[in-house]
Design a protein around this motif. Structure first.
Motif, short mmCIF file in Angstrom:
data_model
loop_
_atom_site.label_atom_id
_atom_site.label_comp_id
_atom_site.label_asym_id
_atom_site.label_seq_id
_atom_site.Cartn_x
_atom_site.Cartn_y
_atom_site.Cartn_z
N TYR A 51 57.02 26.00 38.45
CA TYR A 51 55.77 25.33 38.79
C TYR A 51 54.67 26.34 39.13
O TYR A 51 53.51 26.17 38.73
N ALA A 52 55.05 27.39 39.84
CA ALA A 52 54.06 28.41 40.20
C ALA A 52 53.47 29.05 38.95
O ALA A 52 52.27 29.32 38.87
N ARG A 53 54.30 29.29 37.93
CA ARG A 53 53.79 29.85 36.68
C ARG A 53 52.86 28.85 35.98
O ARG A 53 51.81 29.24 35.47
N PHE A 54 53.26 27.59 35.97
CA PHE A 54 52.43 26.57 35.34
C PHE A 54 51.05 26.48 35.97
O PHE A 54 50.04 26.38 35.27
N SER A 55 51.02 26.49 37.28
CA SER A 55 49.78 26.14 37.97
C SER A 55 48.81 27.30 38.10
O SER A 55 47.72 27.13 38.62
N ARG A 56 49.20 28.49 37.62
CA ARG A 56 48.27 29.62 37.63
C ARG A 56 47.28 29.47 36.50
O ARG A 56 47.68 29.42 35.34
N PRO A 57 45.99 29.45 36.80
CA PRO A 57 45.03 29.38 35.70
C PRO A 57 45.16 30.64 34.85
O PRO A 57 45.24 31.74 35.39
N ASN A 58 45.26 30.48 33.54
CA ASN A 58 45.48 31.64 32.69
C ASN A 58 44.23 32.04 31.92
O ASN A 58 44.32 32.67 30.87
N THR A 59 43.10 31.62 32.43
CA THR A 59 41.86 31.87 31.72
C THR A 59 41.64 33.37 31.55
O THR A 59 41.82 34.15 32.47
N ARG A 60 41.24 33.76 30.37
CA ARG A 60 40.86 35.14 30.09
C ARG A 60 39.47 35.13 29.49
O ARG A 60 39.18 34.33 28.60
N LEU A 61 38.65 36.04 29.96
CA LEU A 61 37.32 36.20 29.38
C LEU A 61 37.37 37.37 28.41
O LEU A 61 38.05 38.36 28.65
N LEU A 62 36.67 37.24 27.30
CA LEU A 62 36.54 38.35 26.37
C LEU A 62 35.14 38.93 26.53
O LEU A 62 34.14 38.23 26.29
N PHE A 63 35.06 40.19 26.96
CA PHE A 63 33.77 40.85 27.15
C PHE A 63 33.42 41.62 25.88
O PHE A 63 34.32 42.12 25.19
N SER A 64 32.13 41.73 25.59
CA SER A 64 31.71 42.51 24.42
C SER A 64 32.19 43.94 24.59
O SER A 64 32.27 44.45 25.71
N ASN A 65 32.53 44.59 23.46
CA ASN A 65 32.99 45.98 23.54
C ASN A 65 31.92 46.91 24.09
O ASN A 65 32.25 47.94 24.66
N ASN A 66 30.66 46.53 23.91
CA ASN A 66 29.60 47.46 24.27
C ASN A 66 28.60 46.88 25.25
O ASN A 66 28.50 45.67 25.42
N PHE A 67 27.92 47.81 25.89
CA PHE A 67 26.90 47.52 26.90
C PHE A 67 25.60 48.00 26.28
O PHE A 67 25.45 49.18 25.96
N LEU A 68 24.65 47.08 26.05
CA LEU A 68 23.48 47.41 25.24
C LEU A 68 22.21 47.65 26.05
O LEU A 68 21.99 46.98 27.07
N VAL A 69 21.40 48.57 25.57
CA VAL A 69 20.02 48.71 26.04
C VAL A 69 19.16 47.97 25.01
O VAL A 69 19.09 48.38 23.86
N THR A 70 18.55 46.87 25.43
CA THR A 70 17.87 45.95 24.52
C THR A 70 16.45 45.70 25.00
O THR A 70 16.24 45.50 26.19
N PRO A 71 15.48 45.75 24.07
CA PRO A 71 14.13 45.37 24.51
C PRO A 71 14.10 43.89 24.91
O PRO A 71 14.77 43.07 24.29
N HIS A 72 13.36 43.57 25.96
CA HIS A 72 13.34 42.20 26.47
C HIS A 72 12.03 41.97 27.21
O HIS A 72 11.73 42.69 28.16
#
Lengths: 325, 325, 325, 325
Positions: free
Chosen positions: B147-168
């Motif tokens: 039950y403990a394994r079941f009830s653990r939220p398994n959400t994973r976020l996928l982050f972009s590979n890169n960190f950009l300097v972008t005009p804004h």
């Protein structure tokens, strides 16, 4: 809105401000309160609470004792019916018959049912039905207890043994430090600190509570240690107090920490307190971690207590009144 | 009140600001910390934590190994007593007798009890009682773990590979992007971002931490991707810095995301970090989703990494100093 | 700090602002998102999610099918070994032998073990050991699933079918209403509302998001209905808009409700949306409850939809521009 | 942002402001609402809710009745097949045969399986397979229910019987007091208080709701009692009201308390209300705890009700209008 800051003179802190007798402290070293309560309702849930709190060996022991007691009880009941009620004939020996009944009981309770002993009469069958029921309910209770024990976050924080008066940014500051004793990862840590003074007014002793503002009361990540700093500036209740004045008020520092445990996905809380005996004047904490050559941080959690005393300093003008280097 | 913003020079971030040795990074790519701890208390709960974390096949494997080991142990005990203790006579062959004992053990542990082998002596019965107990407790532990394994939220976020300097908006900005890798729905997402600089003072290296203000730090719904934007205006620590100055400080971007998982009815958290190697100057993220003709949105989550480089731009005046179109 | 208010033009809401194709809506009527995702990782947990979501009869059905399939599989394995491996002799009939094996399998899986059929050879014993293991793990999984289904708050909110433009305090206002469909008690309810416009710029369609301020966005108790009111004052995005202008923007009202469920001791959340088809101009909600003579409130939850249309009113000057009585 | 303060005249509090009939009160003394609802969906989860709420003896009783009923049903089914389907021959007596079938049923449901009665025909085996299934699912349901009952925080607050008008800092104040009835430790307590007035306008009765500001609405620790104080200053809705004016509005004080239960690691909530009958004019609470000689606090929780009446005072000028000593 939180209006705890700076209040005094009311009993709304939950602690008494009357102090005719000198209380040892409000919060014991294990984080519990120094209070007896009368008139509380006793409940099965208190037993449940106890089963959550005991150590794992004691927990197993209690379960085993329950298992043995229940089965000896049912076994005695079967024995008192007589062996005629079962498929196995009497051995002629009382002890032997009794134990056959007890073992039959265990086989029924655990829903094992080898079957070399089986009930054949009405009464034996009826009692065995109740024993099956007892067994199934007991297993469900055990599963519930085990899961409840598992899912309780067991995080423990280790607080520094001492509460330091440390020079900081040209002023004095009050500092303590803590570290996570467990492998579980804690993040998003919040700290609140109060001081309880015991003061004399008109020959009667009163308690007074003050919130201590911290330089930082929240950190995003908590991989190492956190040194919590109350800077003694003009707004601090300690500003200008001499060591003698502080000792006369027998201050108790009350601390509440909330942190998020990543593994348990729950907030955990810890209470702690420092009495005046644990103050160290003019000292500072030693670094408790180092960077290994391979680029990892290393920390021995017991180093959280380590501090160095600084050259003698004269506090007689009062805290933060004389500039520090 | 959160006073994390803009602090520097204290070790209260939980990370050290001393940096004689060059740490690889604070946060590893899997979200864990780059820290060794000594003196931690080993606990049964650490085993429990391990059983929560392992993959499902390894989990089943460990359970199976436990099941086999316990039963071979009890089986050996029964065999050492001799076959006289059981209803089944000795086969005359050692191996055969031994396995009969082992199979009897399995039938007892699982509370199966076919009964063609049953204990008849005191000692055999007593040991089988303990095996029943072991079996019931093991089943309860297993149910708790599952039950403990079941009830653990398994959400994973996928982050972009890169960190950009972008005009804004006529200035420069720092951007990263993430998407929910799972089918579970996330809403009410909060993001906090810090940068850790490694700076040299008087020949010694120090760490400095700064909170980065985001254009938006909370969104109500998170069905697609979220591009998190730190606009480099006058209040930003990066304002006016040249690429060379930034690289010299070897910045590590530290990210903490909190989101509400609708299915698990719990908040989930994710940590991530970018080192300077992952910065891309003058680029912008490509749209990662499209609207299908039937009026549904379509997203390929791996497109979260996609960006396009923009025409060459001269940053030598410093970030946000030269107006962008 | 929440900076969602009034932003526009960024894709950081999680929804796209490009709208070349006309999306049906962002949020479906069951609260789910109108989004397809590709590249998501398939997991055992998705099966778990499915088992949480299906209705109770289908849940039982799936469990039963699993129970039957596993046992027919093991039964076939036993049958293929031959009846010589068991205590029961072959009946001479294939079908009869096969079903004896299947029933032996059920008796092993469920740890029942009547014992009139028992394994006597190595291979039969070994397979039965694995079946016991399968049975114990399955029971643990079932217990975990059942508890997970139980502990999910099942609260459902019933939203009014329509979104009303109602005179309020001499101005116009936008109103919707909802009620708790379940017996569980909800308190401390928070509501957030946004509008999504689809607007045309330079021949291309764009999405724009605006937060709608509510007269009250939190109530302490929620025993009856809550009519949520957005007053159209000078700060409202709708101020001065005519019905034609609003229709041209095909507004979608996005709603997120959080409430505390007293029985489940958890927060519950609900998403809802209104398209322009569901707007009713110049109407007001009818009272949905009454006070019974014995001093109790009475409410029929389906009355939450009821409204009365008001005398014809000319909105051509724009919302809240002409004073209402 | 919480905009509950000072609103009036809308029905958005969740409570009706129409009051043609005089409602007894909004909140009953057990914290439930004084509301009937129609049209709610009946669900299996309501049965689940019931099983969570009943006392432990009734819970066990219902489980036992279920256990007996299911087994008598299956037993009857076996009996109707005839004893030829089982390994045990008919006894010749109907009653005896019937009970043998019932006991066989119990042995199958509980997966006990002594085996002295076993099914030998197809039909008997098939029914017993379904009974095994029923038994396993029932055990899983029971385990789920038991754990759900365990994990519900059972904290109960005891509120003072009366709501006092007490002089405080030279003004009048409204006070009530509460204590934790359980052994579980509560901390970080938050209180919100509203008053509901029933006022007459143009011959029709209306409800009006006002938030009452508290001197302190949050305390860090709650070991003893908390006296909640609403000081009647110029901003209070009660400022300048006479006892007659207040009584004419038949005020109901609505209270919501949230606290953190350390043992359950969950927030708990309590609702309470005071009607005008329970107001005591010019009285103050007696101290409900004392400091024992050994330095521990002692509290009898029933003393939370105790108050002393003060010398007669003339309130005819209105609350807080005449200075108090």
């Amino acid at each position: 809105m939180n209006r705890e800051q700076g209040y005094k003179g009311t009993d709304s802190t939950g602690f008494s401000r009357d102090a005719d007798v000198h209380a040892q402290s409000y919060i014991n070293k294990d984080g519990s309160f120094n209070v007896y309560k009368k008139g509380q309702v006793k409940l099965l849930k208190d037993l449940y609470q106890y089963m959550l709190m005991v150590g794992p060996m004691r927990f197993l022991g209690i379960i085993l004792i329950y298992f043995l007691c229940v089965n000896f009880m049912y076994g005695t009941a079967y024995y008192m019916m007589g062996m005629d009620n079962f498929t196995i004939p009497s051995t002629g020996e009382e002890m032997s018959d009794f134990f056959n009944c007890v073992f039959f009981s265990f086989q029924t309770f655990s829903t094992l049912g080898y079957g070399h002993i089986s009930p054949i009469t009405m009464i034996a069958n009826v009692v065995s039905v109740f024993e099956m029921f007892t067994g199934m309910v007991s297993l469900a209770l055990l599963a519930g207890l085990v899961y409840a024990r598992f899912s309780r976050p067991n995080t423990r924080l280790l607080f520094s043994n001492n509460f330091l008066v440390t020079p900081h940014r040209g002023k004095d500051s009050l500092q303590f430090r803590f570290v996570n004793k467990r492998k579980t990862v804690l993040n998003d840590v919040h700290v609140r600190v109060m001081v309880a003074f015991t003061e004399s007014k008109d020959g009667k002793l009163f308690r007074e509570f003050h919130r201590l503002q911290l330089q930082m009361d929240n950190i995003m990540f908590f991989p190492l240690t956190w040194t919590t700093v109350h800077l003694i500036d003009e707004k601090s209740i300690f500003y200008g107090m001499t060591p003698e004045e502080i000792e006369a008020k027998s201050p108790e520092i009350l601390i509440r920490v909330r942190a998020f445990s990543e593994q348990f996905n729950q907030h955990i809380h810890a209470n702690f307190s420092y009495s005046y005996d644990e103050w160290i004047w003019n000292a500072k904490f030693e670094k408790a971690f180092e960077l290994l050559p391979e680029g990892k941080f290393f920390i021995d959690i017991h180093d959280v207590h380590n501090y160095v005393t600084l050259p003698k300093f004269d506090y007689s003008e009062g805290l933060s009144r004389r500039a520090r280097s």
